[in-house]
Design an enzyme around this catalytic site. Structure first.
Site, PDB file in Angstrom:
ATOM      1  N   ARG A 246       0.851  -1.187   0.000  1.00 61.61           N
ATOM      2  CA  ARG A 246       0.000   0.000   0.000  1.00 61.61           C
ATOM      3  C   ARG A 246       0.887   1.237   0.000  1.00 61.61           C
ATOM      4  NH1 ARG A 246      -1.761   2.457   4.615  1.00 61.61           N
ATOM      5  NH2 ARG A 246      -2.024   0.567   5.839  1.00 61.61           N
ATOM      6  N   HIS A 250      -3.694   4.377   4.939  1.00 65.01           N
ATOM      7  CA  HIS A 250      -4.866   3.501   4.855  1.00 65.01           C
ATOM      8  C   HIS A 250      -6.053   4.215   4.235  1.00 65.01           C
ATOM      9  CE1 HIS A 250      -7.995   0.652   6.008  1.00 65.01           C
ATOM     10  NE2 HIS A 250      -8.633   1.654   6.613  1.00 65.01           N
ATOM     11  N   TYR A 259       3.239   4.469  12.049  1.00 61.55           N
ATOM     12  CA  TYR A 259       3.530   3.033  12.112  1.00 61.55           C
ATOM     13  C   TYR A 259       4.484   2.528  11.027  1.00 61.55           C
ATOM     14  CZ  TYR A 259      -0.355   2.995   8.705  1.00 61.55           C
ATOM     15  OH  TYR A 259      -1.175   3.244   7.624  1.00 61.55           O
TER      16      TYR A 259
END
Length: 332
Positions: A246, A250, A259
């Protein structure tokens, strides 16, 4: 013989695949701009996964098969026939949106004419739905195959296990494709599962499982095409894991710097399937500079037109508030 010809794909086929992959990327980029400008409320990005989405769709019978895409599947829905204008209408939540009439948040795809099952907010609920459609095709002697996608984080949900188990027991014509992009929101793959591959889980269900490079359109196409053949031959379902990354947060509400490092993301961009596919087509002299410029120009015009149309389109009328809503008898 080159890679695509070995798979029975013509020059026109792979050029159209590239156009759709690029369309998904450019639509996604536009949606981010619209979100940051306050025009649309939410974006769930497909960047980094478009290659596997379009390649898999090309291995299906797009005139007959059913699909149950998950919220990142801009490439799937475009390849299955959804238009850029329809995508923009759902992003703006307008009345003409064929997915939900502007009633759902973006990324909850569904299109009756395209045999696309409507998605819901709880993740993975589309797996048992897709399996149910496969059972229905079996009972009605419909030769269609059911294709469903989800993220690797969703493969930890009960709906995934129940759907796969039922499909395997009854040898239903289902292709389950897990789009492993390494992160379930903020949780990395190593903290999600203990097995080496998501496809390893197929053994427990008694179904075929395989992991492929999600950045390689030919690897994905081959695996899904073989799964489609097995389904058509009544050999049961398949679990295909397509591994990519990705490239964006998100969603438009996520801060991925909390993160993962920027260095990790930049390194992943070097393996972007879109770039590698573009280079392959250039080497084969299929995507010339002139053809590429023409594609980009037409895409910008199409996206501009779709954006303006959706922006100005009306929202659903208050009079339609109770459309498609039913009440259980005896309940006030």
């Amino acid at each position: 013989m080159n890679k695509h010809e070995k798979l029975g794909l013509s020059d026109d086929d792979v050029l159209e695949m590239y156009r759709l992959i690029l369309t998904a990327r450019r639509v996604d980029e536009r949606m981010w701009l619209l979100n940051r400008a306050g025009k649309i409320p939410f974006v769930v990005s497909c960047q980094g996964q478009e290659v596997q989405q379009v390649a898999a769709s090309f291995a299906l019978n797009r005139d007959r098969d059913y699909s149950a895409p998950y919220y990142r599947d801009v490439g799937v829905v475009l390849a299955m026939g959804m238009t850029v204008k329809e995508l923009m209408l759902q992003a703006f939540a307008k009345a003409e949106d064929p997915n939900s009439g502007g009633r759902q948040m973006p990324g909850h795809f569904g299109h009756k004419r395209l045999r696309m099952l409507s998605g819901s907010s709880p993740v993975t609920t589309q797996v048992p739905h897709a399996v149910g459609v496969a059972l229905a095709t079996r009972l009605s002697n419909d030769p269609a195959v059911s294709f469903v996608t989800l993220g690797e984080g969703s493969s930890n949900q009960g709906d995934f296990h129940e759907g796969c188990n039922f499909a395997a027991v009854h040898k239903l014509p289902v292709i389950v494709m897990v789009e492993n992009n390494q992160y379930a929101i903020s949780v990395g793959l190593g903290d999600q599962v203990a097995c080496e591959k998501i496809s390893d889980r197929a053994k427990g269900y008694g179904m075929y499982g395989e992991t492929v490079d999600g950045n390689d359109p030919f690897d994905v196409y081959r695996a899904v095409k073989e799964a489609h053949d097995r389904a058509k031959n009544q050999e049961g379902p398949s679990l295909i894991e397509a591994v990519s990354y990705r490239l964006t947060p998100h969603s438009s509400d996520d801060d991925d710097s909390s993160y993962r490092s920027q260095e990790e993301v930049e390194k992943a961009k070097e393996n972007d399937g879109l770039i590698h596919f573009r280079n392959y087509l250039k080497e084969q002299n299929i995507l010339t500079d002139e053809v590429e410029e023409e594609i980009e120009t037409k895409l910008k015009e199409e996206i501009d037109e779709a954006t303006d149309y959706a922006d100005q389109a009306p929202y659903a009328s208050e009079d339609t508030l109770y459309d498609h809503v039913y009440q259980t008898k005896g309940v006030n």
